[in-house]
Design a protein around this motif. Sequence first.
Motif, short mmCIF file in Angstrom:
data_model
loop_
_atom_site.label_atom_id
_atom_site.label_comp_id
_atom_site.label_asym_id
_atom_site.label_seq_id
_atom_site.Cartn_x
_atom_site.Cartn_y
_atom_site.Cartn_z
N UNK A 229 66.85 1.96 3.42
CA UNK A 229 66.52 1.12 4.58
C UNK A 229 66.49 1.94 5.86
N UNK A 230 67.14 3.10 5.87
CA UNK A 230 67.15 3.94 7.05
C UNK A 230 66.10 5.02 7.06
N UNK A 231 65.33 5.14 6.00
CA UNK A 231 64.31 6.18 5.93
C UNK A 231 63.07 5.79 6.72
N UNK A 232 62.44 6.75 7.39
CA UNK A 232 61.25 6.43 8.20
C UNK A 232 60.15 5.74 7.40
N UNK A 233 59.92 6.14 6.15
CA UNK A 233 58.82 5.56 5.38
C UNK A 233 59.11 4.14 4.88
N UNK A 310 47.88 13.45 3.00
CA UNK A 310 49.10 13.71 3.77
C UNK A 310 49.04 13.11 5.17
N UNK A 311 47.86 13.18 5.79
CA UNK A 311 47.76 12.74 7.19
C UNK A 311 47.66 11.22 7.33
N UNK A 312 47.66 10.49 6.21
CA UNK A 312 47.63 9.03 6.29
C UNK A 312 48.98 8.41 5.94
N UNK A 313 49.91 9.22 5.44
CA UNK A 313 51.23 8.71 5.11
C UNK A 313 52.02 8.51 6.40
N UNK A 314 52.62 7.35 6.55
CA UNK A 314 53.33 7.00 7.78
C UNK A 314 54.83 7.21 7.59
N UNK A 315 55.43 8.02 8.49
CA UNK A 315 56.87 8.24 8.45
C UNK A 315 57.26 9.48 7.68
N UNK A 316 58.34 10.13 8.13
CA UNK A 316 58.85 11.29 7.42
C UNK A 316 59.49 10.91 6.11
N UNK A 317 59.65 11.88 5.22
CA UNK A 317 60.16 11.60 3.88
C UNK A 317 61.68 11.48 3.84
N UNK A 318 62.39 11.98 4.84
CA UNK A 318 63.84 12.03 4.80
C UNK A 318 64.41 11.56 6.13
N UNK A 319 65.73 11.35 6.15
CA UNK A 319 66.39 11.04 7.41
C UNK A 319 66.17 12.18 8.39
N UNK A 320 66.01 11.87 9.65
CA UNK A 320 65.71 12.88 10.65
C UNK A 320 66.77 13.98 10.66
N UNK A 321 68.05 13.59 10.59
CA UNK A 321 69.11 14.59 10.63
C UNK A 321 69.12 15.48 9.39
#
Length: 328
Positions: A229-233, A310-321
């Motif tokens: 739930x906390x992941x950007x994607x 790759x350029x159409x996927x929204x949000x990073x794959x992991x937590x920012x930290x």
Amino acid sequence: MTTPTSPLGDGLSVSAIGLGAMGMSAFYGASDETESIATLRHALDLGVTFIDTAEAYGPFENEKLIARALGDRRDEVTLATKASAETDDDGTVHGRNGTPAYIRKAAERSLRHLGTDVIDLYYLHRVDPGVPIEESVGAMAELVAEGKVRHIGLSEASATTIQRAHAVHPLAAVQSEFSLFARDVLHNDEKATTDELGIGFVAFSPLGRGFLTGDIRSVDDLDPDDARRGLPRFQPDAIAANLALVDRVNAIAAEKGVSNAQIALAWLMAQGVVPIPGTRSRRRLEENAAATSIRLDASELARLADALPDDEIVGGRDFVEHAAGVDR
């Protein structure tokens, strides 16, 4: 059904698909220990004998669960675990610690928790930027010389770090996130370096942390305490955008007469890697294992890659930290 095997590096061969056990004990919400143990034991019946864990999963609880599950079947398993962030015996987690002293402490503790006298594949879970990789790998090499570890590897390491580590002791594997939904390793020389050096590549989160199964259609499909739930994607707006991409994969799977997860895993295996999808159910385990029999031609492989640009996927794959601390 018999699962085929795949070579990694340093003479290690494993089942062509593995089982990531993390979610049985941590991060993905509530789990059923009885079903988890049954799933681990059924994996061996199917020939899925490459089991992946880490001291961080719990902490320690996942290793202990695996020990309870394996019982007298330990010899059937290629068992992989990892030295993670420095963790006290009471479970208090500190920062990364790649010092020889901590690596030895962590390995000895994992041996106890796993109820075994040898770890088949021991990873440095994350590279400690404050310790030269040569020192960390040197400590792991000592464990190999002592017979406590059979093979060693790194997780989420840069091409340069892989080269430096491999010069100290042969690496059997490098483990990083890799899926149709996360293809960084194809662009940052990590996969190319392992191929060049003859090191096996193990793909964690090969189903995009569940996204590529097609079963997650909104954040409400996740348990309230599910870390995703906390992941950007997995934020509401990102899920809506990314589902349109996943549905393209679903359409190709339907044409092939296989499940969404199976075609995503088959694509990965065609890249010459060993995926370790996580599951807590025997039904899903059987579905994943059956992917080893699927063959994709060049046009199908290209269509799948093109379906998730790759350029159409929204949000990073992991937590920012977490992403900020990955060795790249």
